[in-house]
Design a protein around this motif. Structure first.
Motif, PDB file in Angstrom:
ATOM      1  N   TRP A   1       0.844  -1.212   0.000  1.00 52.85           N
ATOM      2  CA  TRP A   1       0.000   0.000   0.000  1.00 52.85           C
ATOM      3  C   TRP A   1       0.868   1.247   0.000  1.00 52.85           C
ATOM      4  O   TRP A   1       0.648   2.174  -0.770  1.00 52.85           O
ATOM      5  N   PHE A   2       1.910   1.249   0.856  1.00 53.10           N
ATOM      6  CA  PHE A   2       2.763   2.431   0.983  1.00 53.10           C
ATOM      7  C   PHE A   2       3.617   2.653  -0.262  1.00 53.10           C
ATOM      8  O   PHE A   2       3.691   3.770  -0.782  1.00 53.10           O
ATOM      9  N   ILE A   3       4.282   1.595  -0.740  1.00 52.09           N
ATOM     10  CA  ILE A   3       5.241   1.837  -1.825  1.00 52.09           C
ATOM     11  C   ILE A   3       4.547   2.134  -3.148  1.00 52.09           C
ATOM     12  O   ILE A   3       5.053   2.927  -3.950  1.00 52.09           O
ATOM     13  N   GLU A   4       3.383   1.533  -3.396  1.00 48.89           N
ATOM     14  CA  GLU A   4       2.691   1.829  -4.649  1.00 48.89           C
ATOM     15  C   GLU A   4       2.226   3.274  -4.685  1.00 48.89           C
ATOM     16  O   GLU A   4       2.335   3.947  -5.714  1.00 48.89           O
ATOM     17  N   ARG A   5       1.744   3.777  -3.562  1.00 47.07           N
ATOM     18  CA  ARG A   5       1.257   5.155  -3.521  1.00 47.07           C
ATOM     19  C   ARG A   5       2.387   6.176  -3.550  1.00 47.07           C
ATOM     20  O   ARG A   5       2.230   7.262  -4.085  1.00 47.07           O
ATOM     21  N   ARG A   6       3.524   5.840  -2.985  1.00 41.14           N
ATOM     22  CA  ARG A   6       4.625   6.797  -2.944  1.00 41.14           C
ATOM     23  C   ARG A   6       5.515   6.743  -4.186  1.00 41.14           C
ATOM     24  O   ARG A   6       6.076   7.763  -4.591  1.00 41.14           O
ATOM     25  N   LEU A   7       5.648   5.552  -4.759  1.00 37.36           N
ATOM     26  CA  LEU A   7       6.601   5.381  -5.851  1.00 37.36           C
ATOM     27  C   LEU A   7       5.961   5.144  -7.209  1.00 37.36           C
ATOM     28  O   LEU A   7       6.635   5.291  -8.232  1.00 37.36           O
ATOM     29  N   GLY A   8       4.674   4.762  -7.239  1.00 32.53           N
ATOM     30  CA  GLY A   8       4.050   4.377  -8.493  1.00 32.53           C
ATOM     31  C   GLY A   8       4.238   2.895  -8.751  1.00 32.53           C
ATOM     32  O   GLY A   8       5.087   2.229  -8.151  1.00 32.53           O
ATOM     33  N   ARG A   9       3.450   2.370  -9.686  1.00 35.14           N
ATOM     34  CA  ARG A   9       3.419   0.928  -9.907  1.00 35.14           C
ATOM     35  C   ARG A   9       4.745   0.382 -10.433  1.00 35.14           C
ATOM     36  O   ARG A   9       5.193  -0.702 -10.033  1.00 35.14           O
ATOM     37  N   ALA A  10       5.403   1.085 -11.360  1.00 32.85           N
ATOM     38  CA  ALA A  10       6.620   0.556 -11.982  1.00 32.85           C
ATOM     39  C   ALA A  10       7.712   0.314 -10.939  1.00 32.85           C
ATOM     40  O   ALA A  10       8.332  -0.756 -10.891  1.00 32.85           O
ATOM     41  N   ARG A  11       7.972   1.309 -10.097  1.00 35.80           N
ATOM     42  CA  ARG A  11       9.017   1.159  -9.094  1.00 35.80           C
ATOM     43  C   ARG A  11       8.610   0.198  -7.988  1.00 35.80           C
ATOM     44  O   ARG A  11       9.434  -0.566  -7.478  1.00 35.80           O
ATOM     45  N   ALA A  12       7.345   0.220  -7.614  1.00 37.53           N
ATOM     46  CA  ALA A  12       6.868  -0.717  -6.600  1.00 37.53           C
ATOM     47  C   ALA A  12       7.002  -2.156  -7.096  1.00 37.53           C
ATOM     48  O   ALA A  12       7.413  -3.052  -6.343  1.00 37.53           O
ATOM     49  N   MET A  13       6.677  -2.387  -8.357  1.00 37.90           N
ATOM     50  CA  MET A  13       6.796  -3.734  -8.924  1.00 37.90           C
ATOM     51  C   MET A  13       8.258  -4.164  -9.009  1.00 37.90           C
ATOM     52  O   MET A  13       8.605  -5.306  -8.667  1.00 37.90           O
ATOM     53  N   GLY A  14       9.122  -3.253  -9.425  1.00 31.33           N
ATOM     54  CA  GLY A  14      10.531  -3.594  -9.516  1.00 31.33           C
ATOM     55  C   GLY A  14      11.126  -3.948  -8.164  1.00 31.33           C
ATOM     56  O   GLY A  14      11.859  -4.940  -8.034  1.00 31.33           O
ATOM     57  N   LEU A  15      10.838  -3.156  -7.142  1.00 28.57           N
ATOM     58  CA  LEU A  15      11.349  -3.450  -5.807  1.00 28.57           C
ATOM     59  C   LEU A  15      10.804  -4.775  -5.282  1.00 28.57           C
ATOM     60  O   LEU A  15      11.521  -5.540  -4.628  1.00 28.57           O
ATOM     61  N   SER A  16       9.547  -5.062  -5.581  1.00 27.29           N
ATOM     62  CA  SER A  16       8.916  -6.278  -5.082  1.00 27.29           C
ATOM     63  C   SER A  16       9.465  -7.539  -5.746  1.00 27.29           C
ATOM     64  O   SER A  16       9.648  -8.570  -5.087  1.00 27.29           O
TER      65      SER A  16
END
Length: 278
Positions: free
Chosen positions: A162-177
């Motif tokens: 919830w936090f990383i998708e809202r702060r970073l956007g989907r592309a970066r959240a997906m990459g980190l995950s």
């Protein structure tokens, strides 16, 4: 001062209006064992009830802020039924619902601003804890690491998705995950995951100074900010414009607003009343 082997709380500020909560299982980099979580929730309840407190800093000792779940307690576990008949997955999910998830909600629902001072590694569920405050400061040596999917085959938890998708956007959240790369503190600040990256030796001083500024806010300001931004995340522009106007209906003319107007007219800093019980 309150203390336990896992967590301690101190008071700072000219009038003791800032609570400093420190995770201190530094030898193990502060895993989220049950005793630590229970004590942390107790201290957050004290902050919530003590109306003389106006801001909170959450930090840790040692090289790690929090490395997430205490995997050592699960080291010998298998996926089959446990002694109570539940699977390991069911036991984990139940523990999260009853304790860990409530810890994150405790932080998000506190009536005072929360500064998370991330002194070192935030890994696994520790990322969710690090991002559950209102303002996050990261020491230059700190980093964020999500081993859930690439190392364990499980989803990021404790609000991390919830936090990383809202702060970073989907592309970066997906990459980190999916990639499991470490995100350093400076890049985290550049990307907008945290408010600022500061030198290690200045972290606690900067966090307390930030908390001192937040402590001067009107009572209820942080709750209004959280609710407004949460509402905006799920609203159209028209809906958000309506929400803002309706909040002003209640807030304009209230004591905090009138003090702010008087301070502006008198060319001085406003002095807002403390929180009230209840």
């Amino acid at each position: 001062m309150n203390s336990s082997p896992a967590v301690r709380m101190e008071r700072h500020g000219n009038n003791g209006e800032i609570a400093l909560i420190v995770l201190q299982d530094s030898a193990r980099m502060n895993p989220l064992g049950r005793p630590l979580q229970l004590r942390l929730r107790e201290l957050l309840a004290e902050v919530r009830e003590d109306t003389s407190l106006r801001a909170l800093v959450l930090t840790a000792e040692g090289r790690g802020f929090c490395v997430g779940a205490d995997l050592s307690s699960m080291g010998g576990a298998q996926g089959g039924a446990q002694a109570d008949g539940r699977t390991l997955g069911a036991q984990t999910a139940d523990n999260m619902q009853q304790l860990s998830n409530r810890l994150i909600l405790d932080l998000q629902q506190l009536p005072v601003p929360v500064v998370c001072a991330i002194n070192g590694a935030a890994a696994g569920a520790g990322v969710g804890l690090a991002l559950a405050g209102d303002v996050a400061l990261a020491a230059r040596s700190a980093y964020f690491y999500l081993p859930f999917l690439p190392r364990l085959g499980i989803v990021p938890d404790l609000g991390t998705t919830w936090f990383i998708e809202r702060r970073l956007g989907r592309a970066r959240a997906m990459g980190l995950s999916l990639l499991g790369d470490r995100l350093g503190a400076q890049q985290a600040a550049d990307w907008g995951l945290v408010w600022a990256c500061v030198d290690d030796e200045a972290l606690r001083e900067q966090a307390l100074a930030t908390a001192a500024r937040l402590a001067r806010l009107p009572a209820g300001a942080v709750l209004e900010a959280r609710r407004a931004l949460d509402h905006a995340a799920a609203s159209t522009l028209e809906q958000q414009l309506h929400y803002e106007a309706e909040r002003q209906r209640d807030l304009v003319g209230a004591p905090a607003f009138m003090e702010g107007v008087q301070a502006f007219m008198q060319k001085r800093e406003p002095v807002f009343a403390p929180r009230q019980p209840g």
